[in-house]
Enzyme design. Structure first.
Site, PDB file in Angstrom:
ATOM      1  CG  ASP A 109      -2.587  -8.323   4.635  1.00  0.00           C
ATOM      2  OD1 ASP A 109      -1.745  -8.896   4.470  1.00  0.00           O
ATOM      3  OD2 ASP A 109      -2.288  -7.067   5.129  1.00  0.00           O
ATOM      4  CE  LYS A 137       0.532  -9.108   1.185  1.00  0.00           C
ATOM      5  NZ  LYS A 137       0.737  -7.657   2.031  1.00  0.00           N
TER       6      LYS A 137
HETATM    7  P1  IMP Z   1      -7.188  -6.788   5.258  1.00  0.00           P
HETATM    8  O1  IMP Z   1      -8.501  -6.374   5.825  1.00  0.00           O
HETATM    9  O2  IMP Z   1      -5.954  -7.021   6.109  1.00  0.00           O
HETATM   10  O3  IMP Z   1      -7.323  -8.213   4.482  1.00  0.00           O
HETATM   11  O4  IMP Z   1      -6.573  -6.079   4.065  1.00  0.00           O
HETATM   12  C1  IMP Z   1      -7.109  -5.888   2.753  1.00  0.00           C
HETATM   13  C2  IMP Z   1      -6.760  -4.537   2.007  1.00  0.00           C
HETATM   14  O5  IMP Z   1      -5.605  -4.242   2.281  1.00  0.00           O
HETATM   15  C3  IMP Z   1      -6.699  -4.956   0.423  1.00  0.00           C
HETATM   16  O6  IMP Z   1      -8.148  -4.630   0.230  1.00  0.00           O
HETATM   17  C4  IMP Z   1      -5.668  -4.040   0.193  1.00  0.00           C
HETATM   18  O7  IMP Z   1      -6.302  -2.734  -0.312  1.00  0.00           O
HETATM   19  C5  IMP Z   1      -4.897  -3.787   1.302  1.00  0.00           C
HETATM   20  N1  IMP Z   1      -3.662  -4.675   1.217  1.00  0.00           N
HETATM   21  C6  IMP Z   1      -3.140  -5.662   1.900  1.00  0.00           C
HETATM   22  N2  IMP Z   1      -2.163  -6.096   1.483  1.00  0.00           N
HETATM   23  C7  IMP Z   1      -1.634  -5.209   0.502  1.00  0.00           C
HETATM   24  C8  IMP Z   1      -0.234  -5.220  -0.202  1.00  0.00           C
HETATM   25  O8  IMP Z   1       0.449  -6.055  -0.262  1.00  0.00           O
HETATM   26  N3  IMP Z   1      -0.447  -4.436  -1.451  1.00  0.00           N
HETATM   27  C9  IMP Z   1      -1.451  -3.301  -1.359  1.00  0.00           C
HETATM   28  N4  IMP Z   1      -2.513  -3.215  -0.902  1.00  0.00           N
HETATM   29  C10 IMP Z   1      -2.575  -4.241   0.206  1.00  0.00           C
END
Ligand code: IMP
Ligand code: MG
Length: 186
Positions: A109, A137
């Site tokens: 994300d 994403k």
């Molecule tokens: P980042 O550190 O923002 O890349 O977030 C990654 C983590 O956020 C992932 O391992 C997921 O646990 C959670 N996450 C991000 N987007 C989603 C989503 O659309 N649904 C569920 N969990 C999400």
């Protein structure tokens, strides 16, 4: 047609990815990883809990010698936006120095979780470090991150199922769908 489960009422009507689509893609990713790492002895790391379904399906499609380890981290709490703070809730059992490591994650994300993990495992002396994630994403990226294997690119919507949760729920759904915004607004 299969009967939809009760909790599907919390998802938007059209599923984003069906279990059949996921299975086909996971099989392709497994083949690719098998050929890319031919001759190596992999250390495959599952990032709990979100990646658990993807992990168990993907490792069975990788035809190479490997060991497995598990790490639990938290960056989200129960909200739908990344806090930017990454905590290790459960560390690896074994050292990774000198190992060829493949991290298996559910979704990228903001990219903050994986960029933290990458730095962390490299600082422990991993010989090589690659990342496989089921979902991406790209619109939400806040830090640059190189990912080696992506399953699907998805729009900026909050998705659940196949391991992904909202507030620890929906992980058991076999498909991936978009959570109706009224579910997390209430
Ligand atoms: P980042 O550190 O923002 O890349 O977030 C990654 C983590 O956020 C992932 O391992 C997921 O646990 C959670 N996450 C991000 N987007 C989603 C989503 O659309 N649904 C569920 N969990 C999400
Ligand atoms: Mg999560």
């Amino acid at each position: 047609m299969e009967e939809k489960r009760a909790t599907y009422a919390d998802l938007k009507d059209d599923l984003l990815l069906t279990k059949e689509q996921i299975a086909r893609r996971v099989q392709e990713m497994g083949k690719q990883i098998t050929s890319d790492f031919a001759g190596k002895d992999l250390t495959v790391i599952c990032i709990l809990k979100g990646a658990v379904m993807f992990f168990v399906d993907l490792v069975r499609e990788i035809d190479l010698p490997m060991t497995m380890d598990f790490m639990a981290i938290s960056s989200y709490g129960s909200a739908t936006k990344s806090s930017g703070v990454v905590r290790i809730l459960k560390d690896l059992d074994k050292p990774v120095n000198g190992k060829d490591v493949l991290i298996i994650e559910d979704i990228v994300d903001s990219g903050m979780t994986l960029s933290f993990l990458k730095e962390n495992l490299l600082s422990r002396g991993a010989a090589s470090l690659h990342i496989a994630t089921l979902l991406d994403k790209p619109e939400r990226r806040r830090v640059p991150l190189h990912v080696d294997y992506f399953g699907f690119t998805i729009p900026d919507e909050f998705v659940v199922g196949y391991g992904l949760d909202y507030d620890e729920r929906y992980r058991n759904l076999p498909d991936i769908g978009v959570l109706k915004p009224e579910v997390y607004r209430k």
